[in-house]
Design a protein around this motif. Sequence first.
Motif, PDB file in Angstrom:
ATOM      1  N   HIS A  64       3.294   0.066  -0.770  1.00 55.97           N
ATOM      2  CA  HIS A  64       3.167  -0.961   0.268  1.00 55.97           C
ATOM      3  C   HIS A  64       2.487  -0.405   1.511  1.00 55.97           C
ATOM      4  CE1 HIS A  64       5.393  -3.907  -1.975  1.00 55.97           C
ATOM      5  NE2 HIS A  64       6.372  -3.038  -2.174  1.00 55.97           N
ATOM      6  N   ARG A  67      -1.460   0.682  -0.143  1.00 51.12           N
ATOM      7  CA  ARG A  67      -2.142  -0.432  -0.827  1.00 51.12           C
ATOM      8  C   ARG A  67      -3.338   0.064  -1.648  1.00 51.12           C
ATOM      9  NH1 ARG A  67      -1.623  -4.625   4.250  1.00 51.12           N
ATOM     10  NH2 ARG A  67       0.637  -4.725   4.159  1.00 51.12           N
ATOM     11  N   ASP A  69      -5.202   1.093  -5.401  1.00 49.27           N
ATOM     12  CA  ASP A  69      -5.238   0.626  -6.794  1.00 49.27           C
ATOM     13  C   ASP A  69      -4.645   1.655  -7.751  1.00 49.27           C
ATOM     14  OD1 ASP A  69      -7.372   2.390  -6.497  1.00 49.27           O
ATOM     15  OD2 ASP A  69      -8.656   1.317  -7.908  1.00 49.27           O
ATOM     16  N   ASN A  92      -9.290   3.205  -4.518  1.00 50.87           N
ATOM     17  CA  ASN A  92      -9.637   2.460  -3.295  1.00 50.87           C
ATOM     18  C   ASN A  92      -8.380   1.877  -2.677  1.00 50.87           C
ATOM     19  OD1 ASN A  92      -9.272  -0.402  -4.238  1.00 50.87           O
ATOM     20  ND2 ASN A  92     -10.799   0.277  -5.726  1.00 50.87           N
ATOM     21  N   ILE A  94      -6.894  -0.961   0.528  1.00 50.16           N
ATOM     22  CA  ILE A  94      -7.283  -2.054   1.442  1.00 50.16           C
ATOM     23  C   ILE A  94      -6.553  -1.824   2.756  1.00 50.16           C
ATOM     24  CG2 ILE A  94      -7.162  -4.524   1.873  1.00 50.16           C
ATOM     25  CD1 ILE A  94      -7.921  -4.990  -0.968  1.00 50.16           C
ATOM     26  N   ARG A  96      -5.485  -2.367   6.845  1.00 56.75           N
ATOM     27  CA  ARG A  96      -4.953  -3.519   7.592  1.00 56.75           C
ATOM     28  C   ARG A  96      -6.091  -4.307   8.247  1.00 56.75           C
ATOM     29  NH1 ARG A  96      -1.595  -0.834   5.017  1.00 56.75           N
ATOM     30  NH2 ARG A  96       0.621  -0.872   5.515  1.00 56.75           N
ATOM     31  N   ASN A  97      -7.280  -3.679   8.359  1.00 60.49           N
ATOM     32  CA  ASN A  97      -8.446  -4.405   8.901  1.00 60.49           C
ATOM     33  C   ASN A  97      -9.189  -5.176   7.808  1.00 60.49           C
ATOM     34  OD1 ASN A  97      -7.894  -2.982  11.250  1.00 60.49           O
ATOM     35  ND2 ASN A  97      -9.203  -1.289  10.610  1.00 60.49           N
ATOM     36  N   ARG A  98      -8.588  -5.238   6.614  1.00 60.06           N
ATOM     37  CA  ARG A  98      -9.127  -5.967   5.455  1.00 60.06           C
ATOM     38  C   ARG A  98     -10.390  -5.329   4.899  1.00 60.06           C
ATOM     39  NH1 ARG A  98      -8.627 -10.857   9.065  1.00 60.06           N
ATOM     40  NH2 ARG A  98      -6.405 -11.288   9.067  1.00 60.06           N
ATOM     41  N   LYS A 100     -12.111  -2.642   2.245  1.00 57.74           N
ATOM     42  CA  LYS A 100     -11.839  -1.826   1.057  1.00 57.74           C
ATOM     43  C   LYS A 100     -12.427  -0.443   1.318  1.00 57.74           C
ATOM     44  CE  LYS A 100     -11.764  -3.297  -3.393  1.00 57.74           C
ATOM     45  NZ  LYS A 100     -12.337  -3.778  -4.668  1.00 57.74           N
TER      46      LYS A 100
ATOM     47  N   PRO B  15       1.366  -5.731  -3.100  1.00 58.98           N
ATOM     48  CA  PRO B  15       0.654  -5.045  -2.017  1.00 58.98           C
ATOM     49  C   PRO B  15      -0.826  -5.398  -1.942  1.00 58.98           C
ATOM     50  CG  PRO B  15       1.454  -3.459  -3.646  1.00 58.98           C
ATOM     51  CD  PRO B  15       1.949  -4.790  -4.070  1.00 58.98           C
ATOM     52  N   ARG B  16      -1.406  -5.850  -3.089  1.00 53.76           N
ATOM     53  CA  ARG B  16      -2.835  -6.182  -3.086  1.00 53.76           C
ATOM     54  C   ARG B  16      -3.040  -7.569  -3.694  1.00 53.76           C
ATOM     55  NH1 ARG B  16      -6.623  -1.272  -3.301  1.00 53.76           N
ATOM     56  NH2 ARG B  16      -7.970  -2.687  -4.463  1.00 53.76           N
ATOM     57  N   LEU B  19      -5.011  -7.367  -7.100  1.00 52.38           N
ATOM     58  CA  LEU B  19      -4.456  -6.665  -8.261  1.00 52.38           C
ATOM     59  C   LEU B  19      -3.213  -7.340  -8.831  1.00 52.38           C
ATOM     60  CD1 LEU B  19      -4.880  -2.964  -7.041  1.00 52.38           C
ATOM     61  CD2 LEU B  19      -6.344  -4.241  -8.579  1.00 52.38           C
ATOM     62  N   GLY B  69      -2.296  -6.974   1.321  1.00 50.86           N
ATOM     63  CA  GLY B  69      -3.673  -6.523   1.531  1.00 50.86           C
ATOM     64  C   GLY B  69      -4.671  -7.474   0.894  1.00 50.86           C
ATOM     65  N   ILE B  70      -5.637  -7.926   1.658  1.00 49.57           N
ATOM     66  CA  ILE B  70      -6.691  -8.811   1.124  1.00 49.57           C
ATOM     67  C   ILE B  70      -8.002  -8.403   1.781  1.00 49.57           C
ATOM     68  CG2 ILE B  70      -6.146 -10.601   2.852  1.00 49.57           C
ATOM     69  CD1 ILE B  70      -7.086 -12.702   0.804  1.00 49.57           C
ATOM     70  N   GLU B  71      -9.081  -8.417   1.018  1.00 49.16           N
ATOM     71  CA  GLU B  71     -10.390  -8.056   1.588  1.00 49.16           C
ATOM     72  C   GLU B  71     -10.890  -9.175   2.505  1.00 49.16           C
ATOM     73  OE1 GLU B  71     -13.558  -6.081  -0.897  1.00 49.16           O
ATOM     74  OE2 GLU B  71     -12.051  -6.558  -2.407  1.00 49.16           O
ATOM     75  N   ALA B  72     -11.632  -8.763   3.526  1.00 48.79           N
ATOM     76  CA  ALA B  72     -12.119  -9.717   4.537  1.00 48.79           C
ATOM     77  C   ALA B  72     -12.927 -10.852   3.895  1.00 48.79           C
ATOM     78  CB  ALA B  72     -12.974  -8.972   5.554  1.00 48.79           C
ATOM     79  N   ASP B  87      -1.691 -12.801   6.062  1.00 49.79           N
ATOM     80  CA  ASP B  87      -1.797 -11.542   5.323  1.00 49.79           C
ATOM     81  C   ASP B  87      -1.021 -10.430   6.030  1.00 49.79           C
ATOM     82  OD1 ASP B  87      -3.601 -11.369   7.424  1.00 49.79           O
ATOM     83  OD2 ASP B  87      -4.998 -10.108   6.325  1.00 49.79           O
ATOM     84  N   ASP B  88      -1.059  -9.259   5.415  1.00 48.55           N
ATOM     85  CA  ASP B  88      -0.326  -8.089   5.911  1.00 48.55           C
ATOM     86  C   ASP B  88       1.182  -8.369   5.975  1.00 48.55           C
ATOM     87  OD1 ASP B  88      -0.011  -5.534   6.801  1.00 48.55           O
ATOM     88  OD2 ASP B  88      -0.573  -5.939   8.871  1.00 48.55           O
ATOM     89  N   CYS B  90       4.743  -8.016   4.006  1.00 47.73           N
ATOM     90  CA  CYS B  90       5.346  -7.358   2.855  1.00 47.73           C
ATOM     91  C   CYS B  90       6.864  -7.499   2.885  1.00 47.73           C
ATOM     92  CB  CYS B  90       4.894  -5.909   2.714  1.00 47.73           C
ATOM     93  SG  CYS B  90       5.228  -4.874   4.091  1.00 47.73           S
TER      94      CYS B  90
END
Lengths: 466, 112
Positions: A64, A67, A69, A92, A94, A96-98, A100, B15-16, B19, B69-72, B87-88, B90
């Motif tokens: 957590h 984060r 893979d 990789n 992720i 907190r600023n989103r 990767k 967490p992702r 995934l 966690g999520i990509e922008a 997001d963020d 948990c």
Amino acid sequence: MPTLDPAILKWLLPDTDSLTDLLDELPLGVAVMGWDGTLLAVNKTYETLTGADRQSLVGLKCLHGLRCDYCFKGCPVLAGWKKVDARSAEANIISRNRNKVYVRLTISPILGDKGEVRGAVETVSTRATHTLEEGTAGLTGLGNLVGNSPEIQRIFTMVPAIAQTDSSVLITGETGTGKDMLAEEIHNASDRNDGPFIKVNCGALPDTLLESELFGHAKGAFTGADRAKPGRFRMAHGGTLFLTEIGDLPLALQVKLLSFLDDKVIYPLGSTKGFHADVRVIVATHRDLEEMVRQRRFRQDLLYRLNVIRLHLPPLRNRGDDIHLLQDHFLKMFQARFGKKVEGFSANAQALLEGYPYPGNVRELRNLIEYAVNFCDGKQIHTHHLPGYLLRAPAAPSPEPEPEPAGPSAAQPDVRPARTESWEEVQRRMVLDALVKTGGRKRQAAELLGWGRSTLWRKMKHYGID
Amino acid sequence: MEKILIPLLDSDVAPRFDLATDVLVVSFSRETLTMGTIKEKVVVLNNASSEAACRLALSENVRTVICAGIEAEYHDFLTWKGIKVLDDVCGPVDLVLESYLTDALEKGMCFY
């Protein structure tokens, strides 16, 4: 073999704070965790990489916190230690600023007296986000840079020596000549290649944000600063910071950058506590910095400080036969990427490409060939596969003499404005054409363009296509 | 009827976002301040990916996505499509859900 006396270690590190201080100086992200993966201590680089502060990380399970893979791909902390030895993996995370972030992980068990696993130490370091592109084998190049002309070859031979120093480097050249790639190759060839390569575009952010982006800020430094931010200098600790478009750096920040180059200490906004950052600075610009100094838009003392090593990348129109080399290189690259069987260019298309002046330089050539390979449905690229603006463009002028890269007093080469608007128009048309051809079906349009759906979506949003 | 989507890892928020193979879709309607009906279903994705999770969010007409966690790129895509993304976040999914239903959930909250 000499053994470590635990008493000396205890004397050196009497409490947790001294261990944390020691870990904070490391250029790698380090986390110490219990047997079940609960984070017990993390260092500053780990905070920087994840974007989370240590108070929120300690006590969390590592999956957590980080984060990553790798947590889902057999990480021994979660799956259990079948063989008690250190593991390393490319993975990789992720942040907190989103973002990767591509990282290299190592996980080592901490063993008790009877060989039982009591915990683990994890290190995290960034790695390059891309591998070498397809098709460079057999070509003359340096990493992703390709070229055979004397000007480019001279730069390629200088890079290994430049990489071994920690001096600041100033890279000049027109837009699209490969300044960013050259900076990354210098980093990759240096001893800092295990550390991060952090790139900041000084022209991409408003002045007010740029200071906190570069130098970070303390919690409560200004309204809305509800958590401390490490800043790019701290993120680059142990590696290289690449400041592109340095000519767009505001004067107030030029002073702060000069101060960093003098004493290597950064002071985050709203904080009196400095941080010693071990960072090599590489800067790039397409602007004439000497002229900017004369106009009092750029500090002369900063120019002298940055101008320790200057590399000038010549424009494509002055690189002679490199254009053919690059054409073949990009053709092979996009053939492989899009799975097309395009073998070459027709005589007319070749003549058109040779006669074009390439104001956008190598980037423009790359984009032209990407466009042509996308739209070519046969084995040969013809003129109608090339963007229409090539036909309307004036012929390339004869190569202009390039001035020798020299000290700050030397005249800068003629910098021509970029033709980015033209390319944007072309790309917009590519998107529209693909959508028209597929009857508005975005999935098929994305496939036709060789893009992912999300890329198509981004482009559509960018160009305001609904 | 409002719907929310939470990517799962066992009984916790995954967490992702990209995934998670298990995704919880919660449908609820508020009848009074404290009363209402809640329906939950877990959708198992064939292959975990951000695109598959986004597709599910769109096809289910989800109003809010709660994730860690999520990509922008996917965050912006969902926002563009009018879906609120918290997001963020948990913690165990029950606590997270309870917090959301009482309007207390915010980005960046941790329930461990």
